[in-house]
Design an enzyme around this catalytic site. Sequence first.
Site, PDB file in Angstrom:
ATOM      1  N   GLY A   1       0.851  -1.198   0.000  1.00 57.59           N
ATOM      2  CA  GLY A   1       0.000   0.000   0.000  1.00 57.59           C
ATOM      3  C   GLY A   1       0.879   1.237   0.000  1.00 57.59           C
ATOM      4  N   GLY A   2       1.954   1.174  -0.756  1.00 60.03           N
ATOM      5  CA  GLY A   2       2.983   2.231  -0.727  1.00 60.03           C
ATOM      6  C   GLY A   2       2.729   3.362  -1.703  1.00 60.03           C
TER       7      GLY A   2
ATOM      8  N   ASP B   1       0.613  -1.540  -4.675  1.00 61.91           N
ATOM      9  CA  ASP B   1      -0.626  -0.810  -4.393  1.00 61.91           C
ATOM     10  C   ASP B   1      -1.687  -1.326  -5.360  1.00 61.91           C
ATOM     11  OD1 ASP B   1      -2.590   1.415  -3.805  1.00 61.91           O
ATOM     12  OD2 ASP B   1      -0.872   2.145  -2.676  1.00 61.91           O
TER      13      ASP B   1
ATOM     14  N   ASP C   1      -3.382  -6.441  -4.301  1.00 63.72           N
ATOM     15  CA  ASP C   1      -4.438  -6.135  -3.342  1.00 63.72           C
ATOM     16  C   ASP C   1      -4.063  -6.805  -2.023  1.00 63.72           C
ATOM     17  OD1 ASP C   1      -6.709  -6.153  -1.761  1.00 63.72           O
ATOM     18  OD2 ASP C   1      -8.068  -6.708  -3.393  1.00 63.72           O
ATOM     19  N   PHE C   2      -3.896  -6.010  -0.960  1.00 70.28           N
ATOM     20  CA  PHE C   2      -3.395  -6.626   0.285  1.00 70.28           C
ATOM     21  C   PHE C   2      -4.424  -7.520   0.989  1.00 70.28           C
ATOM     22  CE2 PHE C   2      -3.453  -1.901   1.728  1.00 70.28           C
ATOM     23  CZ  PHE C   2      -4.769  -1.923   2.157  1.00 70.28           C
TER      24      PHE C   2
ATOM     25  N   ARG D   1       2.843   1.471   6.036  1.00 69.95           N
ATOM     26  CA  ARG D   1       2.688   2.772   6.699  1.00 69.95           C
ATOM     27  C   ARG D   1       1.281   3.306   6.432  1.00 69.95           C
ATOM     28  NH1 ARG D   1       5.956   8.328   5.458  1.00 69.95           N
ATOM     29  NH2 ARG D   1       4.585   8.401   3.659  1.00 69.95           N
TER      30      ARG D   1
ATOM     31  N   HIS E   1      -4.555   1.449  10.375  1.00 69.72           N
ATOM     32  CA  HIS E   1      -5.477   2.266  11.185  1.00 69.72           C
ATOM     33  C   HIS E   1      -6.823   2.481  10.493  1.00 69.72           C
ATOM     34  CE1 HIS E   1      -4.006   5.381   8.440  1.00 69.72           C
ATOM     35  NE2 HIS E   1      -5.171   5.941   8.652  1.00 69.72           N
TER      36      HIS E   1
END
Length: 379
Positions: free
Chosen positions: A256-257, A281, A304-305, A320, A324
């Site tokens: 997701g960088g 990403d 896709d994570f 990063r 959250h």
Amino acid sequence: MAVEDIIASLHAATESADTPEENERAKLLAACTKLQQKLETPKDIVMKLLFSVPDEMSYAVLLLFDIIAMRLAIDMKIFDTPSKEVTLDELVERSGAERLLVKRIMRLLTSLNLFTPSPTSSTTYLPSPHTALYSPASPFSSALTFFTAQLPSLASLPTYFATRGYASPTSFHDGPWRFAFPGTPNPYDYFAQHPTYQKAGNVVFAFWCQGQGDEWFEFFPVEEKLQAVADGDTNTHAAAAKPGEEDEQILIVDIGGGMGHVLTAFAARFPTLRGKLIVQDLPGVIADIPANSLPASVTAMAHDFFTPQPVIGARAYYLRAILHAFPDEEAREILRNVKGAMDGGSLVLVNEVVVAEDARLEGRGRGHGRKSCILRGWM
Ligand SMILES: C[S@@+](CC[C@H](N)C(=O)[O-])C[C@H]1O[C@@H](n2cnc3c(N)ncnc32)[C@H](O)[C@@H]1O
């Protein structure tokens, strides 16, 4: 200290020609905010939120109407030639909008000090020092576009929570975003369907952390933990390469960088470190990375994570500002997908928005933290 003395030293600081160092600047801002919070009455706060008229000093205290007017101005190309004076007629022609609407928006923008009215003509506007901040090339313009796109979700929160019995969302794919935009399960699907927002978001993600403190690789022992090593090396973190193949070893996968901004900075900081760097990403983000913009050691990969991590045995998987945003179970799913790819020497590096129990201590992360206080699964 007498009030007069405090006021005198504040004026002295305001009028001083010195530019403070970055960490002094942050401390000064934090001290001003604290003073303001101490002095404001509840009525002041409500009046400011609802009816504030920004003065020269607080032009950046943008309230909802101002933000919307600025977004309209961006869409209507009003900021497109930020260094030249512009007439109302030119703006009407450029935007294709109704003259009266353009004039009203210009009145608001001049009140925000984003243009200066000409002293000789009421329908001519001079650029102010802030006009260029919202030109199409500026990241602030992207930020306004991107964040205003999310307002329907934010505005729907009272109804969302009322209909859900005031319980936190448990799925990123069925939370406030879907409630506000039926038919789009989550913000990233929505952005993928709206290229203007996708591009704006990509710019915002690349710049929002800049200047927010040291990069992780300034305080993490990179050389000790991440150096590419050959089999047999005594380094304990040996997701090791075969001898002679150290350059092929994967050092970091930035999951997701975004468009690779973190790994680009990392490669510049450690030019002699051997091994490969991979930024992952969603396809729409990876497709937006300009050709030849990444250093030779960085490769971009659509991933896709929420699916199994395809890069096996990297020395570090870096996330990063990812976890959250998700309810716990989905955050676990993301981590499980990483775990499946790790070998004995791999590390997971999590760089996250954390809110202190005493949220007053949160300082500079406050904007993001406020969101995290209430929500996970909005975006
Ligand atoms: C808040 S941004 C953080 C970007 C970057 N890590 C940083 O800190 O600057 C979240 C990133 O996660 C990406 N993302 C969201 N859902 C994803 C998914 N399912 N798989 C991979 N990346 C995703 C977004 O496109 C965006 O680039």
